[in-house]
Design a protein around this motif. Sequence first.
Motif, mmCIF file in Angstrom:
data_model
loop_
_atom_site.group_PDB
_atom_site.id
_atom_site.type_symbol
_atom_site.label_atom_id
_atom_site.label_comp_id
_atom_site.label_asym_id
_atom_site.label_seq_id
_atom_site.Cartn_x
_atom_site.Cartn_y
_atom_site.Cartn_z
ATOM 1 N N ASP A 1 0.092 -1.447 -0.314
ATOM 2 C CA ASP A 1 -0.275 -0.458 0.171
ATOM 3 C C ASP A 1 0.840 1.039 -0.009
ATOM 4 O O ASP A 1 2.428 1.258 0.294
ATOM 5 N N CYS A 2 0.312 2.355 -0.025
ATOM 6 C CA CYS A 2 1.190 3.879 -0.148
ATOM 7 C C CYS A 2 1.707 3.981 1.081
ATOM 8 O O CYS A 2 3.102 4.441 0.603
ATOM 9 N N ASN A 3 1.381 4.143 2.312
ATOM 10 C CA ASN A 3 2.022 4.427 3.616
ATOM 11 C C ASN A 3 3.078 3.105 3.575
ATOM 12 O O ASN A 3 4.525 3.703 4.054
ATOM 13 N N GLN A 4 3.361 2.039 3.085
ATOM 14 C CA GLN A 4 4.283 1.074 3.045
ATOM 15 C C GLN A 4 5.120 1.508 2.438
ATOM 16 O O GLN A 4 6.275 1.536 2.739
ATOM 17 N N MET A 5 5.653 2.364 1.358
ATOM 18 C CA MET A 5 6.105 2.641 0.549
ATOM 19 C C MET A 5 6.962 4.119 0.728
ATOM 20 O O MET A 5 7.672 4.395 0.733
ATOM 21 N N LEU A 6 5.744 4.774 1.600
ATOM 22 C CA LEU A 6 6.526 5.586 2.176
ATOM 23 C C LEU A 6 7.211 5.588 3.378
ATOM 24 O O LEU A 6 8.357 6.244 3.242
ATOM 25 N N LEU A 7 7.287 4.566 4.169
ATOM 26 C CA LEU A 7 8.135 4.040 4.999
ATOM 27 C C LEU A 7 9.398 3.552 5.141
ATOM 28 O O LEU A 7 9.855 3.608 4.667
#
Length: 462
Positions: free
Chosen positions: A342-348
């Motif tokens: 998901d997007c937050n995993q990419m940000l992290l």
Amino acid sequence: MFVVFDIGTSRLKVSAFSATGQLLGQVTKRHSQHVEKEFSWQDTREWWSNACTGFANLMQENALDQKAIRGFSVCGRAGAGVFVDKSGQVIAEPWSDARHRPLLRGLREQYPAAPTYGLTLISKYQWLKQNQPAICDDIRHCLHAKDFLLYKLTGIGMTDPSSGPDGLAWFDQACADPELLPTPALPWTIAGELTNAAAGELGCPSGIPVAVGAHDGICANTGCAMINEADYALTLGTHAVCRTMTVTNHGAAERFYCFPPDRHAYGGNNWHIGSTLTWMLTTLADLPAELSAGELGSFNEAMVNTKPDPDLLFLPYLGGQTIPEKRALGSGSFQGLSLNTDCNQMLLAVFRGCAFSIYRTYQALSGITGDADRIGLTGGGIVFTPWLQLLSNLFQKEMILTDSGVEGRGAAIFCAVALGDFRDVFEAAPAMQPESTIIQPEQLDELCAEQFETFSRLSSQT
């Protein structure tokens, strides 16, 4: 009170500090970047306009009294070349493209011991001589970015060792008339006084002393009092830079410049780490580059609560790399993306990849100069608090965090020394430290340790 103009790659900060180093207020103005085909540059008229409006905003928003200003100082990035004619007009704007690079490579071969920042300024002058010879006869001053602000304040062409010459005299060279180059002086020297013209544009009294200041790297270490052996500063700005001072000259590899009177600054650049985080915010997260307090709080909370994708890694080399490996611009990538990411995993993953890259730079640097006893954090990236904890965990070191004014505080410290408030910078720097926060390292979790090993393997193969 001391007022500092700090000019970076993407923005200008105007800050005020008390005699004890307390940050009284800070205003930030972003630069416009102009691009036409292969050319890219900024406008010095905007720099100076931002300095004037930033100063006015600083005074008004923080209810500061101009009569309390004891001195101005400057700090900023090196590399930019500003060319001024005999009447004080800029006749060649500072460019950030590569048009001068072939000449710079030739100068490095011709003068192998000369400092890069000094050679960069001279190579840009050479490019003008070859490509715009009509204007060269009118050039009176070749200046670095913060030296241009000093010139606007005082009318004097002066620099410090770290910004260009790497000493109190320019190195021997036959490419630029030494009279055109700014006169080197110690950072804690009073260059001159605020001119009537500058005072009129700023809207304050003339005659206020102006200190020479220094390159923003020197100011960063000074501003968080990391100027002794085994002291490191980690600057999380447009570029992430790990920097330490040592009394031993360990050779040319990773040496940046001198820190008078007897120290050498060693460091490693992680190119465009801050720019990568801006790309992450605007492109992946669909957020503004400058987050409000509420947006920042929500974003940091989301990162704390995000469970990492164990197969996902980010190689943060969008802007290239210099240490420990050399990489070209545009060599970043995600590894292990899946339909479940998901997007937050990419940000992290972006934060983790940036932290991994910075730690590898520290490993290479500490192998030359020795391990860190203390690490101070500086730069705009300090607002991402979960990232700071991750860095502390990776390094297994305490991280000392003060505020967003560290680089400016370094320039203010130089001004305080120049005005005689302290015997020297080694007395002034610790005395002008504000209250700090200590980030204690936690045990690095097993997944993060495994991802770092995989990241290091992939990076060394790329």
